[in-house]
Design an enzyme around this catalytic site. Sequence first.
Site, mmCIF file in Angstrom:
data_model
loop_
_atom_site.group_PDB
_atom_site.id
_atom_site.type_symbol
_atom_site.label_atom_id
_atom_site.label_comp_id
_atom_site.label_asym_id
_atom_site.label_seq_id
_atom_site.Cartn_x
_atom_site.Cartn_y
_atom_site.Cartn_z
ATOM 1 N NE ARG A 147 -64.640 -2.997 30.534
ATOM 2 C CZ ARG A 147 -65.330 -1.846 30.459
ATOM 3 N NH1 ARG A 147 -64.697 -0.689 30.362
ATOM 4 N NH2 ARG A 147 -66.651 -1.843 30.491
ATOM 5 C CE1 TYR A 153 -41.838 -10.693 22.583
ATOM 6 C CE2 TYR A 153 -43.556 -9.058 22.250
ATOM 7 C CZ TYR A 153 -43.170 -10.369 22.423
ATOM 8 O OH TYR A 153 -44.108 -11.362 22.424
ATOM 9 C CG ASP A 200 -39.918 -4.349 27.317
ATOM 10 O OD1 ASP A 200 -39.826 -4.916 28.430
ATOM 11 O OD2 ASP A 200 -40.325 -4.924 26.288
ATOM 12 C CE LYS A 211 -42.404 -13.245 27.729
ATOM 13 N NZ LYS A 211 -41.976 -12.157 26.872
HETATM 14 C C1 PLP Z 1 -42.595 -11.323 26.009
HETATM 15 C C2 PLP Z 1 -42.140 -9.927 25.896
HETATM 16 C C3 PLP Z 1 -43.062 -8.890 25.683
HETATM 17 C C4 PLP Z 1 -44.544 -9.143 25.456
HETATM 18 O O1 PLP Z 1 -45.172 -9.605 26.595
HETATM 19 P P1 PLP Z 1 -46.518 -10.518 26.572
HETATM 20 O O2 PLP Z 1 -46.814 -10.705 28.013
HETATM 21 O O3 PLP Z 1 -46.195 -11.774 25.845
HETATM 22 O O4 PLP Z 1 -47.543 -9.714 25.858
HETATM 23 C C5 PLP Z 1 -42.581 -7.607 25.644
HETATM 24 N N1 PLP Z 1 -41.281 -7.334 25.791
HETATM 25 C C6 PLP Z 1 -40.357 -8.291 25.989
HETATM 26 C C7 PLP Z 1 -38.928 -7.926 26.136
HETATM 27 C C8 PLP Z 1 -40.753 -9.622 26.045
HETATM 28 O O5 PLP Z 1 -39.834 -10.588 26.221
#
Ligand code: PLP
Length: 392
Positions: free
Chosen positions: A54, A107, A179, A204
């Site tokens: 952790r 998101y 992001d 992703k």
């Molecule tokens: C999918 C996504 C997230 C969240 O990510 P997770 O791994 O599903 O928690 C955040 N920002 C964007 C732009 C995303 O497409």
Amino acid sequence: MTGLGTAAVHGDDGLVPGAAVAPPIVQSATFSAESDERFTEIATESRGSAFYTRYGNPNHAQVAAVVAALEGAETGLVTASGMGAISTVALALLRAGDHVVVQRSTYGGTTSLATGLLPRFGVAYTQVDQTDTAAFAGALRPQTRLVLVETPSNPLLELTDLAAVVELAHAAGALVVVDNTFATPVNQRPTAVGADLVWHSGTKFLGGHSDVSAGVVVGSAALIERVWRTAIVTGATLGPVDAWLLLRGIRTLPLRVERHNANALALARALEGHPAVARVRYPGLASHPQHALARRQMTGFGGVLGVELRGGRAGATALLGGLRLAKRAASLGSVSTLVVHPRSMWAGIVDAGQLAAAGISDGLVRVSTGIEDTADLVADFLAAADLAVDVG
Ligand SMILES: *Cc1c(COP(=O)(O)O)cnc(C)c1O
């Protein structure tokens, strides 16, 4: 600084134990020490890899080093999901009385964090239209600690002027958290214009194969240290196998993103002007209202596009039903092309009025291009679009 292909392969040189060329999976929750003195040392080492998973693990350290190298950041931290990364950042850097600025198009999880969870802890928010830089200026307050930016945004592909927003936020004493999931560091480097923290859904494009949930955040050592202190409390710990899979995916990120970019641009061009299509949203098209900004701050335009059907919901259904190669699935950034009707996907989570207010129309289909051959993909979408003509 090496090129991105080299960084993806060598960014963790020196962090791989032993002589194995592929990093071993250190599937251990805990680590032994030869003495109590040594134990005290390893237990207090920031993001160390020899105490307790952790707190840190060799597989975590390798991913963090590679993503930091790709993003041009000092260091980083991995989490169990993208949401694990942004919620940990928020809990680490905010306190009651603070204020955050968040985009209207962003998101859904980020919206829920800023407008649902944080207010319960006394953190106020303002939502802005990201295409209007002046809206950020108007939203900043003396209490603003974080500006949460996402560009291009999910699912509308709207852009934020990163350099301008960073300048405004810093002048107001706020940090900018970007992001970079959609663009990836291959297409866009927010740290180059001064962004303080950059985070990803590793689920992703970074992972790239739809086989792992993960998150990553990178930035200065001082900020990441604060995020890590909170991460060991919130406990969104990435499993070592998943960290290994994520790294395995990242090794080919620059290669894959080249194909994602090419496929998305080809699809966008092929569908724009098709009689079934009202509008294609893609930053790489000259028709995108922010195409000039895209050219300025991106080196490629990414793998995701939005297709708005003239026939609304019925048109979208016809297109989706006619596709042979694309899978109807949530998520994006996979080797396989994934398509989704955002209005249906979020119908049970967000109310229809809010979706409409956010600009998500009934005819919108989000397409995340995979790495299939461009000609096959274009043929598949054109055939499906033909089925959506005069529908609705
Ligand atoms: C999918 C996504 C997230 C969240 O990510 P997770 O791994 O599903 O928690 C955040 N920002 C964007 C732009 C995303 O497409």
